[in-house]
Structures are given as structure tokens and as C-alpha cells.
Design an enzyme around this catalytic site. Structure first.
Site, PDB file in Angstrom:
ATOM      1  N   TYR A   5      -6.495   6.155   6.234  1.00  0.00           N
ATOM      2  CA  TYR A   5      -5.911   4.665   5.061  1.00  0.00           C
ATOM      3  C   TYR A   5      -4.611   4.392   6.269  1.00  0.00           C
ATOM      4  CZ  TYR A   5      -5.181   2.452   0.871  1.00  0.00           C
ATOM      5  OH  TYR A   5      -4.695   1.773   0.257  1.00  0.00           O
ATOM      6  N   LYS A  36     -11.079   3.405   1.474  1.00  0.00           N
ATOM      7  CA  LYS A  36     -10.745   3.658   0.160  1.00  0.00           C
ATOM      8  C   LYS A  36     -11.914   4.277  -0.189  1.00  0.00           C
ATOM      9  CE  LYS A  36      -8.248   0.051   0.156  1.00  0.00           C
ATOM     10  NZ  LYS A  36      -6.851  -0.036  -1.028  1.00  0.00           N
ATOM     11  N   ASP A  81      -9.653  -5.250  -5.466  1.00  0.00           N
ATOM     12  CA  ASP A  81      -8.425  -4.510  -5.241  1.00  0.00           C
ATOM     13  C   ASP A  81      -7.109  -5.336  -4.885  1.00  0.00           C
ATOM     14  OD1 ASP A  81      -7.482  -1.973  -4.943  1.00  0.00           O
ATOM     15  OD2 ASP A  81      -7.736  -2.020  -3.011  1.00  0.00           O
ATOM     16  N   ASP A  82      -7.497  -6.394  -4.475  1.00  0.00           N
ATOM     17  CA  ASP A  82      -5.862  -7.018  -3.520  1.00  0.00           C
ATOM     18  C   ASP A  82      -5.611  -7.786  -4.393  1.00  0.00           C
ATOM     19  OD1 ASP A  82      -6.376  -6.102  -0.789  1.00  0.00           O
ATOM     20  OD2 ASP A  82      -8.319  -6.742  -0.824  1.00  0.00           O
ATOM     21  N   GLU A 126     -13.000  -5.745  -1.760  1.00  0.00           N
ATOM     22  CA  GLU A 126     -11.516  -6.131  -0.502  1.00  0.00           C
ATOM     23  C   GLU A 126     -11.793  -6.803   0.578  1.00  0.00           C
ATOM     24  OE1 GLU A 126      -9.843  -2.644  -2.242  1.00  0.00           O
ATOM     25  OE2 GLU A 126      -7.870  -3.545  -0.069  1.00  0.00           O
ATOM     26  N   ASP A 127     -10.123  -6.608   0.758  1.00  0.00           N
ATOM     27  CA  ASP A 127     -10.100  -7.410   1.936  1.00  0.00           C
ATOM     28  C   ASP A 127     -10.392  -8.707   2.252  1.00  0.00           C
ATOM     29  OD1 ASP A 127      -8.065  -5.675   1.876  1.00  0.00           O
ATOM     30  OD2 ASP A 127      -8.328  -4.739   3.526  1.00  0.00           O
ATOM     31  N   ASN A 176       0.747  -3.849   5.300  1.00  0.00           N
ATOM     32  CA  ASN A 176      -0.061  -3.646   6.232  1.00  0.00           C
ATOM     33  C   ASN A 176      -0.288  -3.973   6.557  1.00  0.00           C
ATOM     34  OD1 ASN A 176       0.594  -1.616   3.522  1.00  0.00           O
ATOM     35  ND2 ASN A 176      -1.073  -2.208   2.697  1.00  0.00           N
ATOM     36  N   ARG A 179     -10.249 -10.282   6.415  1.00  0.00           N
ATOM     37  CA  ARG A 179      -8.493  -9.791   6.330  1.00  0.00           C
ATOM     38  C   ARG A 179      -8.103  -8.725   5.489  1.00  0.00           C
ATOM     39  NH1 ARG A 179      -5.835  -6.815   3.283  1.00  0.00           N
ATOM     40  NH2 ARG A 179      -5.752  -8.100   1.282  1.00  0.00           N
TER      41      ARG A 179
HETATM   42  N1  LIG Z   1       0.625  -2.271  -0.502  1.00  0.00           N
HETATM   43  C1  LIG Z   1      -0.222  -2.853  -1.184  1.00  0.00           C
HETATM   44  O1  LIG Z   1      -1.135  -2.629  -1.874  1.00  0.00           O
HETATM   45  C2  LIG Z   1      -1.134  -3.515  -0.673  1.00  0.00           C
HETATM   46  C3  LIG Z   1      -0.979  -4.627   0.812  1.00  0.00           C
HETATM   47  N2  LIG Z   1      -1.335  -5.721   0.999  1.00  0.00           N
HETATM   48  C4  LIG Z   1      -0.937  -6.547   2.209  1.00  0.00           C
HETATM   49  O2  LIG Z   1      -0.603  -7.929   1.906  1.00  0.00           O
HETATM   50  C5  LIG Z   1      -1.049  -8.619   2.567  1.00  0.00           C
HETATM   51  C6  LIG Z   1      -1.173  -9.066   2.009  1.00  0.00           C
HETATM   52  O3  LIG Z   1      -2.420  -9.718   1.623  1.00  0.00           O
HETATM   53  P1  LIG Z   1      -2.927 -10.566   1.082  1.00  0.00           P
HETATM   54  O4  LIG Z   1      -1.914 -11.247  -0.078  1.00  0.00           O
HETATM   55  O5  LIG Z   1      -4.413 -10.631   0.186  1.00  0.00           O
HETATM   56  O6  LIG Z   1      -3.369 -11.886   2.057  1.00  0.00           O
HETATM   57  P2  LIG Z   1      -3.573 -13.709   2.735  1.00  0.00           P
HETATM   58  O7  LIG Z   1      -3.721 -13.627   3.493  1.00  0.00           O
HETATM   59  O8  LIG Z   1      -4.571 -13.954   0.426  1.00  0.00           O
HETATM   60  O9  LIG Z   1      -1.995 -14.118   2.084  1.00  0.00           O
HETATM   61  C7  LIG Z   1      -1.009 -13.797   3.281  1.00  0.00           C
HETATM   62  C8  LIG Z   1       0.082 -14.660   2.324  1.00  0.00           C
HETATM   63  O10 LIG Z   1       1.199 -14.926   3.470  1.00  0.00           O
HETATM   64  C9  LIG Z   1       1.903 -15.906   3.424  1.00  0.00           C
HETATM   65  N3  LIG Z   1       2.300 -15.751   4.966  1.00  0.00           N
HETATM   66  C10 LIG Z   1       2.003 -16.052   6.567  1.00  0.00           C
HETATM   67  N4  LIG Z   1       2.765 -15.153   7.402  1.00  0.00           N
HETATM   68  C11 LIG Z   1       3.889 -16.017   7.199  1.00  0.00           C
HETATM   69  C12 LIG Z   1       5.375 -16.006   7.489  1.00  0.00           C
HETATM   70  N5  LIG Z   1       5.539 -15.881   8.863  1.00  0.00           N
HETATM   71  N6  LIG Z   1       6.613 -16.722   6.583  1.00  0.00           N
HETATM   72  C13 LIG Z   1       5.594 -17.189   4.946  1.00  0.00           C
HETATM   73  N7  LIG Z   1       4.581 -16.425   4.869  1.00  0.00           N
HETATM   74  C14 LIG Z   1       3.567 -16.289   5.257  1.00  0.00           C
HETATM   75  C15 LIG Z   1       0.502 -16.971   4.142  1.00  0.00           C
HETATM   76  O11 LIG Z   1       1.009 -18.065   3.989  1.00  0.00           O
HETATM   77  C16 LIG Z   1      -0.306 -16.666   2.828  1.00  0.00           C
HETATM   78  O12 LIG Z   1       0.622 -16.985   1.500  1.00  0.00           O
HETATM   79  C17 LIG Z   1      -1.381  -8.000   3.590  1.00  0.00           C
HETATM   80  O13 LIG Z   1      -0.818  -7.046   4.873  1.00  0.00           O
HETATM   81  C18 LIG Z   1      -1.723  -6.434   3.246  1.00  0.00           C
HETATM   82  O14 LIG Z   1      -1.961  -6.248   3.906  1.00  0.00           O
HETATM   83  C19 LIG Z   1      -2.663  -6.463  -0.127  1.00  0.00           C
HETATM   84  C20 LIG Z   1      -2.756  -5.662  -0.936  1.00  0.00           C
HETATM   85  C21 LIG Z   1      -2.360  -4.918  -0.724  1.00  0.00           C
HETATM   86  C1  LIG Z   2      -3.470  -1.581   0.725  1.00  0.00           C
HETATM   87  C2  LIG Z   2      -4.431  -2.185   1.081  1.00  0.00           C
HETATM   88  O1  LIG Z   2      -5.419  -2.792   0.106  1.00  0.00           O
HETATM   89  C3  LIG Z   2      -4.254  -3.960   1.941  1.00  0.00           C
HETATM   90  O2  LIG Z   2      -3.399  -3.804   2.584  1.00  0.00           O
HETATM   91  O3  LIG Z   2      -4.898  -4.992   1.867  1.00  0.00           O
HETATM   92 MG   LIG Z   3      -6.868  -4.400   0.367  1.00  0.00          MG
END
Ligand SMILES: NC(=O)C1=CN([C@@H]2O[C@H](COP(=O)(O)OP(=O)(O)OC[C@H]3O[C@@H](n4cnc5c(N)ncnc54)[C@H](O)[C@@H]3O)[C@@H](O)[C@H]2O)C=CC1
Ligand SMILES: CC(=O)C(=O)O
Ligand SMILES: [Mg+2]
Length: 564
Positions: free
Chosen positions: A88, A159, A251-252, A230-231, A395, A141
């Protein structure tokens, strides 16, 4: 046959007793020794240790999962902390980036744009009679790594491995799907080994039509199955479209929302700051950020705030700065709810300016950009708060907004911390601190398990909220005493039972459960029922195997589709 992450076929396993080998007609086809799972696991651990790169370890484990499913899951379940990062995040991120180059076997189902109109027939090709759960991505993504096209297959595979390991979903009933809608990743398009269709992505409208067909076809072949999205780069339209029609969730948006809600339920208490005085700045305003903020809004509302008061506790920052009504650009629909109108015409381009302006109690990172929680910002958080909440949740590891070590050093150990990917322990003033992992893996397995077991018609907001409450409840006294926000990952199967139970109770309360007889069980009985339903791989007994040998068959192994 070896198809799919949940491929049930167990090869000639050295745990087979002599009686079993005789019954199967396979004596001599493997070394003579009869071994316990324990010994075999130690051999696996030794072999993993011999591999020098993470990707080699990943490939070794993928091969094990596909060739000896039971042994793989025994290894994962018994070594959760060590194996999870290899199957993962973070290693799955690297695996996806290299997917077309490390490819050896399909791992899941690929539904391509050229299959549209025919998806029901393509689903017929999947060999499993029963499927309880699908994880589907369009690869647009993948973690914080952008559009990886079909190389994103590692995510549904990873997952679902956690569904099995963390919540005991039967691996034979899991189905990873990647929909191949093209890719806008020029690297993929120019790579002769790229495994997807070499075309630019179809439009969002076309993709939604394709998803409509897929959802109908899936529910036609396996009625009522759970589908986890997912993603996806833009996951909101599919969530809106399917959440009230199918047993589906994102999930996201929702899983991440629940896991971070669970963490802040504990974290707010530790910070000592009343809910009414919390101020949360989010770096990132995408699906995960909005999903998390919306779940925390629910917490505030349940604690007496109006929706308007609750949403005003949040300041979202995207790549253009603080999200405000008068910033001058067209805001995406999902940002509108949190867009500020109280900025008196002022605009804030950088996170640091926003931190100076808002004086937040909590900082959440979901912006896919590593290192944006700088020393200066983190020190300001520590100066403004006795115990600042700092959650770099992007991540994989190199996209994390800061490391645990940085957060500890720059706050002099005061931080309340959780990250999306795992970080090593850090010793501060002679005391070792283990960081929390705020990753949706703490809830999605239990959400899926609960929905499957009570045969829920939908996955409601109440079920998602219940999963967060179940997670928060699962932190035991010992973990609380150490200041942990999340339970020890080694207890994840216990946690998933609690999460599943709470999810089932919420489904029952909303009259979404089709399996009504679970309503008669008290909590202890329901927990027992859940535990009994969980897949827990063990060595095969002679009677177990002998009972599956068809009479008159000298070697049924090639036919074998059972658990052993
Ligand atoms: N910890 C966890 O369980 C999870 C973590 N994530 C992580 O969250 C991150 C975002 O995922 P999503 O929201 O789905 O992506 P997304 O693409 O929908 O959103 C990304 C956001 O970040 C902003 N952004 C990008 N670069 C930036 C910068 N330099 N400064 C300010 N804002 C910036 C974009 O404008 C956008 O609003 C990914 O890295 C993903 O791996 C996502 C889901 C679960
Ligand atoms: C953990 C997860 O779902 C993500 O980073 O997109
Ligand atoms: Mg995800």
C-alpha cells in the site's frame, strides 16, 4: 489459473499434510517436509529482507498473493505494520509509476473505452462466481502522483488486499477494476510498454456514461455488490450519481473524511481547545480536503453549531491561494460551500499569509505537494497553540506536506500529528514517539465489511459518520495514554469489527439493511457474527481438503477453487 488479486488457487503448499497430498494425488510434486504457516512466513520474511529495493519487495509480495493467497494474507495479517507499507502507500505509488514495466500478470479487470456497449459481456469473463466488493479507479489521480492511466491498477489491487487483511473480506470475492479511459500523461502515451489504450482521456460526460453502463452491468452480474470509487481526479459527479442508487461510496471523499474525523475527535480533546474555538486551515481544496472538512462540519453540527457556524471554522487554500468568493476566478462547485466571504476584499496567495491571518488551531495538508508545511509555518503553529494539530495527509511519502521529524523538531514535541503515509518513530527528549497514520485504511475495510454483511442498499452519510465514531471508540486506554489518535495497526482487525458493527447499526437505523435478522443481535452477538464471517487463513486440515476431493478424481488440484 491465477487471475486477480483474490485468486483463490493455492498451489502445492508445503503445509499440506501427507494425507492431504495423498488425497490430492500430488505426492512428490513438492519437497517432502510438512511445514507450518509460521515457518513459511519466516521464509517469506527472510526472502523479503534479501530484496534490496522496495519495488522488488512489492513484486515478490504480488507474486505470493497470486500464487499462494492464504500464505500471503497470513503474512500480511501477522505483520501488518511491516507489510502494509510494501503493498500500500508508499510503495504502491512507485509500483503504479512503474506498472507497465514491472508487469507480469493482470491482477484485476481492465474495462476499456472500446468495450463500451459490451461491458456486461466483459464482466462475464471474470472467473469468480461471486463478487462482494469492487474497487474501481480510472487512474486519473493516483495518490498525489497525478494521471497514471491504467498503471493505476496497483491502487484497487492494494486497497482490496487491505480489505482482506484488515477486515477479512473473502479474497475470492474481491474484484479490482481499472477503467481505461485514455490518459493525459504524455510519458505514458510515449512509452512503448504502456499497457493502456494510447489516446487522450475521453470527456467527463463520456466517462460518466461509461460508468453508468459499468454500474448496471456489475449489479446485473453480482446484485447488491459494494463498489468503492478510488483515485478519480473528479470524483464528485459519480458520487452524487450513485450514492442513492447503488451500494457505492467514494473512499477519497468519504473514507478520508471519516478517518480524519475519527482522528480529530481524539485530537481536539487532546489539544484542550473547545470546538467553538477551533479554526482549521486546509492546504488543498480537492476531493479529499472537502471530504474531510464536510465530515468535521457534521461533528460541529452534532455539537450544537448551525451549518453556517460550522462551515465558517474552515479556510481552504488551493494552488491560487485562500478560496474566497471575490478571488476573481470561477470556483469549482465543490469549493463553494467553504469559500470565504468575510475577507474584506483581501486575498491571500500563500499558506503562510493565511496562517498569519487565520491563526489556526489545526493545519491539514491534502494538496499533493511535498514540503509545503515549512519550518516557518510550523513554528508559527507552535507559537500560537499549546498543541497544534498538524496533519500532512498527502501520499505517498515524498508528497507529504512535512515529515514527522520536522513537525516534532519545529514544535519542540508539542505537535498532535497524523500523516497519510507512514513515518518512522522519532525520539524527542529521550522519549520515542510513534506517529499516527491518518489514512482511510482505518475505515474503508470496516465500511465495506459492514455494508456487505448487512446487505445495505446504500452507504449513507450516517454510515460514514458511524465509521469515524467507531474508529475513535477503538483507541484503547494504553494508546490514549501514549497520546495516539489512532489504534495500533496491529489491532486493525479488531478495529474493523467495531467499525463494521457501527456501520451496520447506522444502516439499520436508516432502514437500509436488507439482512434484517442482524437487528435481533445485541452488540456482543453482532461482533461475534462479524468475526465469524471474516476470512482468516489457516493451514488446511486433512478433512478440510479431503472433503473437497471429488469422488473418482485422482488429481483435483487443477479444478480446485476452494480456500485451501
Ligand atoms: N491520507 C489519506 O487517507 C488520503 C490522502 N489523500 C491524498 O490527498 C492528496 C489530494 O487528493 P485529492 O484531494 O483527491 O486531490 P485533488 O487533485 O482533488 O486536490 C488537490 C488539491 O490540492 C491543490 N494544490 C495542488 N498543489 C498545490 C499547491 N502547491 N498549493 C496549494 N494547493 C495545491 C489543488 O488546487 C487541489 O485543490 C493526494 O496526495 C492524496 O494522496 C487522498 C485521499 C486519502
Ligand atoms: C490513501 C488514499 O486513498 C489516497 O492517497 O488517495
Ligand atoms: Mg485514494
Amino acid at each position: 489459473m491465477s487471475r486477480g488479486s483474490g485468486s483463490p488457487f493455492r498451489p502445492y503448499d508445503t503445509s499440506f499434510t501427507n494425507d492431504v497430498r495423498k488425497a490430492l494425488g500430488i505426492r512428490g510434486l513438492m519437497p517432502p517436509v510438512v511445514e507450518s504457516f509460521e515457518l513459511q512466513k519466516n521464509r517469506c520474511l527472510e526472502q523479503i529482507a534479501m530484496k534490496t529495493t522496495s519495488i522488488d519487495k512489492y513484486m515478490y509480495l504480488s507474486n505470493l498473493r497470486n500464487t499462494n493467497t492464504d500464505l500471503f494474507y497470513r503474512l500480511l495479517i501477522d505483520n501488518m505494520r511491516e507489510i502494509t507499507p510494501l503493498v500500500y502507500t508508499p510503495v504502491v505509488g512507485e509500483a503504479c509509476q512503474k506498472w507497465s514495466h514491472i508487469y507480469t500478470q493482470p491482477e484485476g479487470l481492465y474495462l476499456s473505452w472500446s468495450d463500451r456497449g459490451n461491458l456486461r459481456n466483459v464482466l462475464e469473463n471474470w472467473p469468480a462466481e461471486e463478487v462482494d466488493i469492487v474497487v474501481v479507479t480510472d487512474g486519473s489521480r493516483i495518490l498525489g502522483l497525478g494521471d497514471l492511466g491504467v498503471n493505476g491498477m496497483g491502487i484497487p489491487v492494494g486497497k482490496l488486499a487491505l480489505y482482506v487483511g484488515c477486515a477479512g473480506i473473502d479474497p475470492r470475492k474481491t474484484l479490482p477494476i481499472t477503467i481505461d479511459m485514455g490518459t493525459n500523461n504524455e510519458g505514458n502515451l510515449g512509452d512503448p510498454m504502456y499497457l493502456g489504450t494510447k489516446m487522450h482521456r475521453v470527456t467527463e460526460e463520456d466517462e460518466l456514461e461509461f460508468l453508468d453502463e459499468m454500474m448496471i452491468a456489475l449489479n446485473d452480474r453480482w446484485p447488491g455488490l459494494v463498489v468503492q470509487f478510488e483515485d478519480f481526479k473528479n470524483p464528485f459527479p459519480s458520487l452524487e450519481r450513485y450514492k442513492n442508487t447503488y451500494t457505492a461510496f467514494n473512499d477519497d471523499i468519504q473514507g478520508t473524511g471519516a478517518v480524519i474525523l475519527g482522528g480529530v475527535m481524539s485530537g481536539f480533546g487532546r489539544s484542550g481547545i473547545p470546538l467553538a474555538e477551533q479554526r482549521l486551515v486546509f492546504m488543498g481544496a480537492g476531493s479529499a480536503a472537502v471530504g474531510v472538512a464536510k465530515q468535521i462540519v457534521e461533528l460541529f453540527i452534532k455539537n450544537g453549531m448551525t451549518e453556517d457556524e460550522a462551515r465558517r471554522k474552515f479556510w481552504l487554500v488551493d494552488s491560487k491561494g485562500l478560496v474566497t468568493n471575490d478571488r476573481g476566478d470561477h470556483l469549482a462547485e465543490h469549493k463553494l460551500f467553504f469559500s470565504r466571504d468575510d475577507n474584506s476584499g483581501q486575498q491571500f496567495a500563500s499558506l503562510e499569509e493565511v496562517v498569519d491571518y487565520v491563526k489556526p488551531t489545526a493545519l491539514m495538508g491534502l494538496c499533493t505537494t511535498g514540503g509545503v508545511f515549512t519550518e516557518s509555518i510550523i513554528k508559527k503553529m507552535a507559537a500560537m497553540n499549546e498543541h497544534p494539530l498538524i496533519f500532512p495527509l498527502s501520499n505517498p511519502v515524498h508528497k507529504s506536506e512535512c515529515t514527522f521529524e520536522q513537525a516534532m523538531k519545529w514544535t519542540d514535541g508539542k505537535v498532535i500529528f497524523a500523516s497519510g503515509s507512514p513515518f518512522p518513530a522519532y525520539t524527542h527528549n529521550g522519549v520515542e514517539h510513534i506517529p499516527g497514520q491518518g489514512n482511510n485504511m482505518y475505515v474503508f475495510p470496516g465500511i465495506g465489511l459492514g455494508a456487505i454483511l448487512c446487505q445495505s442498499t446504500h452507504i449513507s452519510q450516517d454510515m460514514i459518520y458511524a465509521s469515524a465514531a467507531g474508529l475513535a471508540k477503538s483507541v484503547n486506554d494504553e494508546e490514549k495514554a501514549k497520546g495516539w489518535l489512532y489504534p495500533d495497526l496491529r489491532r486493525i482487525r479488531e478495529v474493523s469489527v467495531v467499525v463494521a458493527r457501527e456501520v451496520i447499526r447506522a444502516a439499520q437505523a436508516g432502514n437500509l439493511d436488507r439482512k434484517k435478522n442482524l437487528q435481533r443481535l445485541n452488540d456482543a452477538e453482532l461482533d461475534e457474527f462479524i468475526k465469524k464471517a471474516m476470512y482468516d487463513p489457516c493451514e488446511p486440515s486433512s478433512s478440510h481438503i479431503a472433503s473437497r476431493v471429488p469422488s473418482g478424481s485422482s488429481s483435483p488440484v487443477s479444478e480446485e477453487r476452494g480456500r485451501f
